[in-house]
Write a protein that holds these residues in place. Sequence first.
Motif, PDB file in Angstrom:
ATOM      1  N   SER A   1       0.828  -1.212   0.000  1.00  0.00           N
ATOM      2  CA  SER A   1       0.000   0.000   0.000  1.00  0.00           C
ATOM      3  C   SER A   1       0.867   1.268   0.000  1.00  0.00           C
ATOM      4  N   ARG A   2       1.995   1.203   0.708  1.00  0.00           N
ATOM      5  CA  ARG A   2       2.901   2.360   0.720  1.00  0.00           C
ATOM      6  C   ARG A   2       3.552   2.543  -0.654  1.00  0.00           C
ATOM      7  N   TYR A   3       3.884   1.420  -1.293  1.00  0.00           N
ATOM      8  CA  TYR A   3       4.447   1.497  -2.649  1.00  0.00           C
ATOM      9  C   TYR A   3       3.449   2.147  -3.607  1.00  0.00           C
TER      10      TYR A   3
ATOM     11  N   SER B   1       3.254   5.869  -2.957  1.00  0.00           N
ATOM     12  CA  SER B   1       4.491   6.521  -3.412  1.00  0.00           C
ATOM     13  C   SER B   1       4.494   6.638  -4.936  1.00  0.00           C
ATOM     14  N   PHE B   2       4.082   5.568  -5.589  1.00  0.00           N
ATOM     15  CA  PHE B   2       4.050   5.550  -7.058  1.00  0.00           C
ATOM     16  C   PHE B   2       3.031   6.564  -7.583  1.00  0.00           C
ATOM     17  N   ARG B   3       1.878   6.644  -6.911  1.00  0.00           N
ATOM     18  CA  ARG B   3       0.833   7.610  -7.316  1.00  0.00           C
ATOM     19  C   ARG B   3       1.375   9.042  -7.252  1.00  0.00           C
ATOM     20  N   LEU B   4       2.085   9.350  -6.167  1.00  0.00           N
ATOM     21  CA  LEU B   4       2.652  10.692  -6.016  1.00  0.00           C
ATOM     22  C   LEU B   4       3.766  10.952  -7.026  1.00  0.00           C
ATOM     23  N   PHE B   5       4.539   9.908  -7.313  1.00  0.00           N
ATOM     24  CA  PHE B   5       5.584  10.028  -8.336  1.00  0.00           C
ATOM     25  C   PHE B   5       4.965  10.421  -9.676  1.00  0.00           C
TER      26      PHE B   5
ATOM     27  N   ASP C   1      10.624   7.866  -0.306  1.00  0.00           N
ATOM     28  CA  ASP C   1      10.503   6.394  -0.333  1.00  0.00           C
ATOM     29  C   ASP C   1      10.701   5.892  -1.759  1.00  0.00           C
ATOM     30  N   PHE C   2      10.031   6.567  -2.699  1.00  0.00           N
ATOM     31  CA  PHE C   2      10.091   6.124  -4.096  1.00  0.00           C
ATOM     32  C   PHE C   2      11.492   6.308  -4.670  1.00  0.00           C
ATOM     33  N   LEU C   3      12.117   7.432  -4.356  1.00  0.00           N
ATOM     34  CA  LEU C   3      13.461   7.721  -4.871  1.00  0.00           C
ATOM     35  C   LEU C   3      14.496   6.732  -4.358  1.00  0.00           C
ATOM     36  N   THR C   4      14.321   6.275  -3.127  1.00  0.00           N
ATOM     37  CA  THR C   4      15.312   5.379  -2.505  1.00  0.00           C
ATOM     38  C   THR C   4      14.874   3.909  -2.488  1.00  0.00           C
ATOM     39  N   GLU C   5      13.626   3.650  -2.969  1.00  0.00           N
ATOM     40  CA  GLU C   5      13.049   2.298  -2.920  1.00  0.00           C
ATOM     41  C   GLU C   5      13.057   1.754  -1.490  1.00  0.00           C
ATOM     42  N   THR C   6      12.896   2.674  -0.512  1.00  0.00           N
ATOM     43  CA  THR C   6      12.947   2.295   0.901  1.00  0.00           C
ATOM     44  C   THR C   6      11.647   2.664   1.605  1.00  0.00           C
ATOM     45  N   CYS C   7      11.108   1.727   2.354  1.00  0.00           N
ATOM     46  CA  CYS C   7       9.867   1.966   3.099  1.00  0.00           C
ATOM     47  C   CYS C   7      10.152   2.895   4.290  1.00  0.00           C
ATOM     48  N   ASP C   8       9.474   4.047   4.317  1.00  0.00           N
ATOM     49  CA  ASP C   8       9.639   5.043   5.386  1.00  0.00           C
ATOM     50  C   ASP C   8      11.110   5.433   5.561  1.00  0.00           C
ATOM     51  N   PHE C   9      11.730   5.802   4.460  1.00  0.00           N
ATOM     52  CA  PHE C   9      13.147   6.190   4.452  1.00  0.00           C
ATOM     53  C   PHE C   9      13.441   7.286   5.477  1.00  0.00           C
TER      54      PHE C   9
END
Length: 292
Positions: A13-15, A18-22, A242-250
């Motif tokens: 769900s977080r992905y 993040s993708f939607r905002l990207f 998160d999207f830029l780093t591919e990390t959950c809750d970076f």
Amino acid sequence: MTSSMRNLLSDHSRYVESFRLFLQNSTEHQCMLEFIEKKLPGLISSIGKGKSAINILSVGGGAGEIDLQIVSKVRAKYPRVAINNDVIEPSTEQILGYKERVAKASNLENIKFTWHKETSSEFESRMNTEKEFKRWDFIHMIQMLYYVKDISATIKYFHSLLEANAKLLIILVSETSGWDRLWKKYGPRLPINDLCLYVSSADINEILDKAGLKYQAYDLPSKMDITDCFIEGSKDGEFLLDFLTETCDFTNTAPLDLKAKIMEELRKPECSEKKDGKYWFNNNLSVIVVEP
């Protein structure tokens, strides 16, 4: 790397958010659509020659936004030819979105859609098990080669399925993008998993050259507004990081030194351009069209 850092794909769900905002903050889809509008008709000018039906295979079709534009261009080029559009997509959520999009769309008569809820490697295994060898007139792999275990083998397999006048279209981040710089510099400290590889157009071109395959490459200039990433407490900024780093809750899980270095890197002209008080990340894409 601390143990609390997790790959973004571990939280679906977080992905998705993040993708939607990207997509909302970038010109990703706009530059693809411009390419489809201006360049694609010329590239597909021979795929339907003498055919009663055109077979299209979408590998990692997502929710179908780009797929439907591609299909409509093929249909415009060959208005009297039936089109079979097969979609490989492992996400149930994305397939549902795709089906909804098809249900609402007009001008899709004479086009048959078939969805396969599986990964590209599962599709390959199933085809081999069923001993089914179908050839395709157009195969496209848009922003999906980061999620396969063996890129070279994946390209080789799908290339082997092309008809004589067919085309294999690949879209992914360009070697000139901020992504390439960020991944090469900080990838080893980020929580990569089996489902995410840091690859850019340079890697794909090298694979194709090694295989002796003929291809054309096109650059698609694209940018993403990442200003929110530098606003303390911005939820949108956190999702974009998160999207830029591919990390959950970076923002809350990355070691402080790594966070500081990446934030500094994102401000550099090699990654982003500062204009009118906003930071625009270099999201350049590359389109690679491979011949049979």
